[in-house]
Write an enzyme that holds these catalytic residues in place. Structure first.
Site, PDB file in Angstrom:
ATOM      1  N   ASP A  79       0.822  -1.213   0.000  1.00 21.73           N
ATOM      2  CA  ASP A  79       0.000   0.000   0.000  1.00 21.73           C
ATOM      3  C   ASP A  79       0.855   1.262   0.000  1.00 21.73           C
ATOM      4  OD1 ASP A  79       0.750  -0.645   2.741  1.00 21.73           O
ATOM      5  OD2 ASP A  79      -0.571   0.988   3.370  1.00 21.73           O
ATOM      6  N   GLU A 174       0.175  -1.018   5.711  1.00 20.65           N
ATOM      7  CA  GLU A 174       1.214  -0.602   6.663  1.00 20.65           C
ATOM      8  C   GLU A 174       1.049   0.872   7.006  1.00 20.65           C
ATOM      9  OE1 GLU A 174       5.063   1.025   8.053  1.00 20.65           O
ATOM     10  OE2 GLU A 174       3.961   1.593   6.263  1.00 20.65           O
TER      11      GLU A 174
END
Ligand SMILES: [Zn+2]
Length: 406
Positions: A79, A174
């Site tokens: 991400d 994350e």
């Protein structure tokens, strides 16, 4: 063999922004676009790879060195940060950077300048990959993803390269702090691991903050100001008074390195009620506990002064310094240092002033320091990554495997 630059450019073209408002796993379905692609690419290389419903790819490569070698894990997150758009990323490739201002051509008048980002000058003469000024780049952490995939590609095409068993995982979310919420350490199957998620070349981190959050509710007493004498308790003033009891120099804006802090992150108040919130950080566990105690004492003092029930403190630990989990296995750090030196890189060990997925994994039983992925100016339009740093990170992965296989 696909070149690492081409691989990196393919990955940053895929929008994988995470969303802190979402509670689904992964937080955004589009992260699957890259997760699925990575699983497919691994399988196409003959590697056993599986996707897992909460948004993980787990892969395994058996050892070929005929010895009993620990299983080493490598991880990166797919991400990108919610802070800036990761859609339609149009990278610019700057060959042989001359040390000047770099125009980010998507926004007229916008430049990436060494006067503002002096680290740029460390990379004079190198190839840089920048944004066009309209999005982030996504080197955090697609550089890490590309480095791991490049190393895997090398391994499967070079059977003469001797290594022990390897575990690879790609994670999600994350950037919104829940990357390993459902991570299955057992299924991953590594004895220890490395996240490829640090910044500039040479970075190596195995210490992070101990972290707690404090929420304080102040109950005041509102009375008509005309007849308030000896009756009114103004929650705003009380909250300010409590805040004044905390050491003023222990704030993020005055601290660095190993210095901890109290950070006032929100202050909402009226006469009747006020709510203030802090995060508390310190690398040292004893100092961290002392900071929490100081917060408790301040709350108790104000509560006693204005009457029981005035102050309600909620204190919650968030994460801990991975150092205490990594230090008993210092070979993990020492080997990473050696692997960097073999690649001609000067390692720079530094404490993280934050947390990492690796910190949480370390407390889940998987000691997991963080190695540079190579990028700089994360989470914004000024993000860039030198090509050589990505190549070197992939080399460090191979060196770690080589060192453990011997
Ligand atoms: Zn990252």
């Amino acid at each position: 063999m696909e070149k690492i630059l081409d691989r990196f450019l393919r990955y940053v073209a895929i929008d994988t922004q995470s969303d802190e408002e979402s509670s689904s796993q992964p937080s955004t379905a589009k992260q699957w676009d890259l997760l699925n692609l990575l699983a497919d690419e691994l399988r196409a290389m003959g590697v056993k790879a599986e996707t897992e419903e909460h948004g993980y790819v787990y892969a395994k490569i058996p050892g070929n060195n005929g010895k009993d070698t620990p299983t080493i894990g490598f991880m990166a997150h797919v991400d990108t940060a919610p802070d800036a758009s990761g859609k339609d990323v149009k990278p610019q490739i700057i060959d042989c950077y001359d040390g000047g201002d770099i125009p980010l051509k998507g926004v007229p008048g916008l430049f990436l300048k060494p006067s503002e980002f002096p680290e740029l000058l460390h990379f004079k003469g190198e190839t840089l990959i920048t944004t066009d000024g309209t999005t982030l780049l996504g080197a955090d952490d697609k550089a890490g993803v590309a480095e791991i995939m490049d190393a895997v590609q090398y391994i499967v095409t070079h059977p003469e390269f001797k290594h022990g068993p390897i575990a690879v995982a790609f994670t999600r979310d994350e950037e919104i702090g829940c990357g390993v919420d459902s991570f299955d350490v057992k299924r991953f199957g590594a004895d220890f691991g490395y996240t490829m998620d640090g910044g500039e070349i040479g970075e190596l981190e195995y210490e992070n903050f101990n972290a707690a959050a404090a929420k304080i509710h102040i109950q005041g007493r509102n009375v008509h100001p005309g007849s308030a004498k000896d009756k009114m308790k103004n929650a705003i003033h009380i909250a300010t008074e409590l805040n004044d009891l905390l050491p003023k120099l222990a704030r993020p804006e005055y601290t660095e390195g190993y210095e901890g802090f109290f950070h006032l992150i929100s202050f909402k108040g009226a006469v009747e009620e006020a709510d203030i919130a802090y995060i508390i950080r310190d690398h040292d566990r004893a100092k961290f506990e002392a900071r929490k105690e100081m917060m408790e004492k301040a709350a108790a003092f104000i509560d006693a002064k204005y009457g029981e029930g005035t102050v309600r403190l909620e204190l919650k630990d968030q994460y801990y310094n991975m150092r205490e989990m990594v230090e008993p296995h210092m070979h993990i750090v020492d080997t990473a240092v050696k692997a960097m030196e073999l690649a001609g890189i000067k390692p720079r060990i530094q404490p993280i002033r934050g947390g990492t997925d690796g910190a949480r994994l370390s407390f889940m039983g998987l000691p997991c320091p963080n190695i540079f992925a190579g990028g700089l100016n994360f989470h914004g339009k000024m993000e860039y990554v030198p090509l050589r740093s990505i190549e070197k990170a992939a080399e460090v992965i191979l060196n770690i495997l080589r060192l453990y296989a011997e």
